[in-house]
Design a protein around this motif. Structure first.
Motif, PDB file in Angstrom:
ATOM      1  N   LEU A 139       0.979  -1.330  -0.005  1.00  0.00           N
ATOM      2  CA  LEU A 139       0.064   0.301  -0.281  1.00  0.00           C
ATOM      3  C   LEU A 139       0.803   1.210  -0.073  1.00  0.00           C
ATOM      4  CD1 LEU A 139      -2.677  -0.838   2.639  1.00  0.00           C
ATOM      5  CD2 LEU A 139      -2.657  -1.164   0.125  1.00  0.00           C
ATOM      6  N   VAL A 140       0.381   2.318  -0.743  1.00  0.00           N
ATOM      7  CA  VAL A 140       1.198   3.536  -0.684  1.00  0.00           C
ATOM      8  C   VAL A 140       0.033   4.669  -0.487  1.00  0.00           C
ATOM      9  CG1 VAL A 140       3.154   2.729  -2.118  1.00  0.00           C
ATOM     10  CG2 VAL A 140       1.161   3.607  -3.484  1.00  0.00           C
ATOM     11  N   ALA A 141       0.503   5.782  -0.341  1.00  0.00           N
ATOM     12  CA  ALA A 141      -0.409   6.960  -0.458  1.00  0.00           C
ATOM     13  C   ALA A 141       0.355   8.128  -0.186  1.00  0.00           C
ATOM     14  CB  ALA A 141      -1.212   6.823   1.014  1.00  0.00           C
ATOM     15  N   ALA A 142      -0.250   9.407  -0.957  1.00  0.00           N
ATOM     16  CA  ALA A 142       0.508  10.608  -1.080  1.00  0.00           C
ATOM     17  C   ALA A 142       0.932  10.959   0.533  1.00  0.00           C
ATOM     18  CB  ALA A 142      -0.493  11.478  -1.716  1.00  0.00           C
ATOM     19  N   GLU A 143       2.047  11.625   0.726  1.00  0.00           N
ATOM     20  CA  GLU A 143       2.750  12.058   1.966  1.00  0.00           C
ATOM     21  C   GLU A 143       1.583  13.018   2.613  1.00  0.00           C
ATOM     22  OE1 GLU A 143       6.924  13.103   2.378  1.00  0.00           O
ATOM     23  OE2 GLU A 143       6.082  14.798   3.259  1.00  0.00           O
ATOM     24  N   THR A 144       0.877  13.805   1.734  1.00  0.00           N
ATOM     25  CA  THR A 144      -0.044  14.727   2.719  1.00  0.00           C
ATOM     26  C   THR A 144      -1.178  13.995   3.450  1.00  0.00           C
ATOM     27  OG1 THR A 144      -0.865  15.073   0.445  1.00  0.00           O
ATOM     28  CG2 THR A 144       0.495  16.879   1.261  1.00  0.00           C
ATOM     29  N   ASP A 187      -2.477   2.501  -4.572  1.00  0.00           N
ATOM     30  CA  ASP A 187      -2.600   3.738  -3.758  1.00  0.00           C
ATOM     31  C   ASP A 187      -3.682   4.172  -3.183  1.00  0.00           C
ATOM     32  OD1 ASP A 187      -2.317   6.542  -3.495  1.00  0.00           O
ATOM     33  OD2 ASP A 187      -1.269   6.904  -5.223  1.00  0.00           O
ATOM     34  N   THR A 188      -3.771   4.223  -1.920  1.00  0.00           N
ATOM     35  CA  THR A 188      -4.854   4.482  -1.107  1.00  0.00           C
ATOM     36  C   THR A 188      -5.460   5.918  -0.902  1.00  0.00           C
ATOM     37  OG1 THR A 188      -3.877   4.394   1.034  1.00  0.00           O
ATOM     38  CG2 THR A 188      -4.416   2.214   0.194  1.00  0.00           C
ATOM     39  N   THR A 189      -4.491   6.757  -1.533  1.00  0.00           N
ATOM     40  CA  THR A 189      -4.811   8.181  -1.178  1.00  0.00           C
ATOM     41  C   THR A 189      -6.072   8.583  -1.506  1.00  0.00           C
ATOM     42  OG1 THR A 189      -2.623   8.599  -2.083  1.00  0.00           O
ATOM     43  CG2 THR A 189      -3.886  10.453  -1.867  1.00  0.00           C
TER      44      THR A 189
END
Ligand code: DC
Length: 209
Positions: A139-144, A187-189
Motif C-alpha cells: 500500500l502507498v499513499a501521498a505524503e500529505t 495507492d490508497t490516497t
C-alpha cells in the motif's frame, strides 16, 4: 492462505488489514505492534536503544502476545494503548533497525503466521517473513494524506510536527520497507477503506481458485 500487506506509515495498512481479516474470517497479525511493544519494554527496562545485542536478548526473553480483542501484551503488561504513543513512534525505527531484533521477530512472526489463514501486516512480510504468501499487497499513499491520517490518530500533536516526524520515520524504515517483486501495489490516497478491502478480497478470491 497468507495475505501479506506491507507499506509505509499512514498508508492504511492497519485499518485495511484488520477489516480484511474480519471479512475473510482470517487471523490478523500486526507485526508493527511487536516492534512497538519491544520498544516500550526497552524504555521501561532502560536497555539502550543502540544496543542491538541487548535488544535481541530482550526480544528473546519476552514474547509479544495478542489477545482475541486485539490487545497487545509484553512482560505480562497490556501495552495496547501505550505503544501508540508519540514517544514510541519516535524510537521504534531505532529498535526495528537492529538485525538481532529482526531475527527474533521474524521467527516469531513466521510461527504465528503459519498456524492457518492469516492477514499479516508490516514492512517486510511479502519480502522476508512470508515470501510464499499467496497474496501480496504493497500500500502507498501521498505524503500529505498519510500525515493527515496520522493527525487523526495522534490528537494533540501539531500537524506540521507530525508530518516532519512521519518523514523522518519513513527515511529510517525505508531499508526494511520494500515491495516484493510479485506484490500488487495499491495507492490508497483517494480510496475508502472499503474500496481497498474489496480490491484485495478480489485478489484473494482469484488466488484461491
Ligand atoms: O506499522 P507500524 O507503524 O506500527 O510499525 C512500527 C515500526 O516497526 C515502524 O517504524 C517500522 C517497524 N516495522 C518493521 O520494521 N517491520 C515490520 N514488519 C513492521 C514494522
Amino acid at each position: 492462505m497468507i495475505v501479506a500487506i506491507d507499506g509505509p506509515a499512514g498508508s492504511g495498512k492497519s485499518t485495511v488489514a484488520a477489516t480484511l481479516a474480519l471479512r475473510l474470517g482470517f487471523r490478523y497479525l500486526d507485526t508493527g505492534a511487536m516492534y512497538r511493544a519491544l520498544t516500550w519494554l526497552a524504555l521501561r527496562e532502560g536497555v539502550q536503544l543502540d544496543d542491538g545485542i541487548g535488544l535481541g536478548a530482550l526480544a528473546s526473553a519476552h514474547a509479544v502476545s495478542f489477545g482475541p480483542n486485539g490487545s497487545v501484551t509484553i512482560a505480562e503488561t497490556d501495552v495496547s494503548a501505550a505503544i501508540r504513543d508519540a514517544e514510541i513512534d519516535r524510537h521504534v525505527p531505532t529498535v526495528a533497525a537492529h538485525p538481532e531484533v529482526r531475527k527474533v521477530m521474524r521467527e516469531r512472526q513466521r510461527a504465528l503466521g503459519s498456524a492457518g489463514d492469516a492477514v499479516i501486516e508490516g514492512r517486510d512480510i511479502g519480502t522476508v517473513v512470508a515470501p510464499d504468501a499467496e497474496v501480496k499487497i504493497f500500500l502507498v499513499a501521498a505524503e500529505t494524506e498519510r500525515a493527515r491520517r496520522r493527525t487523526a490518530d495522534r490528537p494533540g500533536i501539531e500537524a506540521d510536527r507530525l508530518a516532519r516526524e512521519l518523514r523522518r520515520r519513513d527515511e529510517r524504515d525505508a531499508i526494511n520497507t520494500r515491495p516484493a517483486v510479485d506484490a500488487v501495489q495499491l495507492d490508497t490516497t483517494e480510496l475508502s477503506v472499503d474500496e481497498v478491502v474489496e480490491r484485495i478480497e478480489r485478489l484473494v478470491e482469484e488466488a484461491s481458485r
